[in-house]
Write an enzyme that holds these catalytic residues in place. Structure first.
Site, mmCIF file in Angstrom:
data_model
loop_
_atom_site.group_PDB
_atom_site.id
_atom_site.type_symbol
_atom_site.label_atom_id
_atom_site.label_comp_id
_atom_site.label_asym_id
_atom_site.label_seq_id
_atom_site.Cartn_x
_atom_site.Cartn_y
_atom_site.Cartn_z
ATOM 1 N N HIS A 160 1.846 4.454 -6.860
ATOM 2 C CA HIS A 160 1.328 3.876 -5.612
ATOM 3 C C HIS A 160 -0.085 3.371 -5.846
ATOM 4 O O HIS A 160 -0.832 3.925 -6.655
ATOM 5 C CB HIS A 160 1.358 4.902 -4.473
ATOM 6 C CG HIS A 160 0.674 6.194 -4.791
ATOM 7 N ND1 HIS A 160 1.281 7.193 -5.527
ATOM 8 C CD2 HIS A 160 -0.565 6.643 -4.495
ATOM 9 C CE1 HIS A 160 0.451 8.218 -5.647
ATOM 10 N NE2 HIS A 160 -0.688 7.895 -5.043
ATOM 11 N N HIS A 189 -3.624 2.577 -3.865
ATOM 12 C CA HIS A 189 -4.421 2.815 -2.655
ATOM 13 C C HIS A 189 -5.245 1.567 -2.353
ATOM 14 O O HIS A 189 -5.870 0.995 -3.268
ATOM 15 C CB HIS A 189 -5.427 3.947 -2.883
ATOM 16 C CG HIS A 189 -4.844 5.293 -3.138
ATOM 17 N ND1 HIS A 189 -4.774 6.271 -2.169
ATOM 18 C CD2 HIS A 189 -4.319 5.854 -4.259
ATOM 19 C CE1 HIS A 189 -4.238 7.373 -2.679
ATOM 20 N NE2 HIS A 189 -3.957 7.146 -3.955
HETATM 21 P P1 AMP Z 1 -2.536 10.442 -4.995
HETATM 22 O O1 AMP Z 1 -3.557 11.548 -5.045
HETATM 23 O O2 AMP Z 1 -3.007 9.175 -5.656
HETATM 24 O O3 AMP Z 1 -1.186 10.901 -5.489
HETATM 25 O O4 AMP Z 1 -2.424 10.064 -3.454
HETATM 26 C C1 AMP Z 1 -1.365 10.433 -2.634
HETATM 27 C C2 AMP Z 1 -1.683 9.910 -1.250
HETATM 28 O O5 AMP Z 1 -0.506 9.958 -0.461
HETATM 29 C C3 AMP Z 1 -2.758 10.705 -0.512
HETATM 30 O O6 AMP Z 1 -3.813 9.829 -0.148
HETATM 31 C C4 AMP Z 1 -2.008 11.241 0.724
HETATM 32 O O7 AMP Z 1 -2.809 11.258 1.877
HETATM 33 C C5 AMP Z 1 -0.865 10.259 0.863
HETATM 34 N N1 AMP Z 1 0.328 10.772 1.494
HETATM 35 C C6 AMP Z 1 1.018 11.897 1.156
HETATM 36 N N2 AMP Z 1 2.093 12.044 1.951
HETATM 37 C C7 AMP Z 1 2.104 10.973 2.790
HETATM 38 C C8 AMP Z 1 2.964 10.560 3.846
HETATM 39 N N3 AMP Z 1 4.033 11.273 4.208
HETATM 40 N N4 AMP Z 1 2.664 9.408 4.517
HETATM 41 C C9 AMP Z 1 1.576 8.697 4.161
HETATM 42 N N5 AMP Z 1 0.725 9.029 3.174
HETATM 43 C C10 AMP Z 1 0.982 10.161 2.503
#
Ligand code: AMP
Ligand code: ZN
Length: 137
Positions: A99, A101
């Protein structure tokens, strides 16, 4: 992929606030925004990490990230945007489905990255690391 929270969002098994979708990618609001308006873009097919993801998917993710960054500037008047992509636990990655950001930034928004530049012992140390990378490129 079993038990992947982002695959569940794609399958509509859990809800998300979707802002953009096409055949290859889905973009939605991050539920834990670093700055309000923080969004994520993911491929509809499960890949992880970046080194295992096809080039055309990487391109599509970043083309979509550019669209979202433009929207954040136009919709929110963002002064800047951070584009981040974590790979591996050591990097702080929590969700193991690739993903990107997209984080809108505003003058004086109060957020500061814990970014503390270090120094090499000398140029030889840096050049040695550069040489190891060049051998792999
Ligand atoms: P990372 O640390 O790069 O893996 O970021 C994962 C991101 O996913 C974090 O910013 C979380 O806030 C976001 N996240 C986790 N679960 C969900 C969800 N169900 N809907 C939207 N964002 C999410
Ligand atoms: Zn997944």
């Amino acid at each position: 992929m079993n038990n992947c929270i982002f695959c569940k969002i794609i399958q509509k098994e859990i809800p998300a606030t979707v802002i953009y979708e096409d055949d290859d990618v889905l973009a939605f609001m991050d539920i834990g925004p670093i700055i309000k308006g923080h969004a994520l873009v993911i491929p509809k097919k499960h890949y992880d990490p970046i080194t295992e993801t096809p080039d055309e998917i990487i391109a599509k993710l970043h083309i979509t990230a550019k669209k979202i960054a433009t929207a954040q500037m136009n919709a929110f008047g963002a002064d800047g945007v951070n584009i981040l992509q974590n790979n591996g636990r050591a990097s702080g990655q929590e969700v193991e489905h690739i993903h990107v950001h997209i984080i809108p930034r505003f003058e004086n928004d109060g957020h500061h990255w814990n970014w503390k530049p270090k120094t090499y012992e000398n140029f030889d140390e840096m050049n040695e690391l550069a040489g190891k990378l060049q051998e792999q490129l």
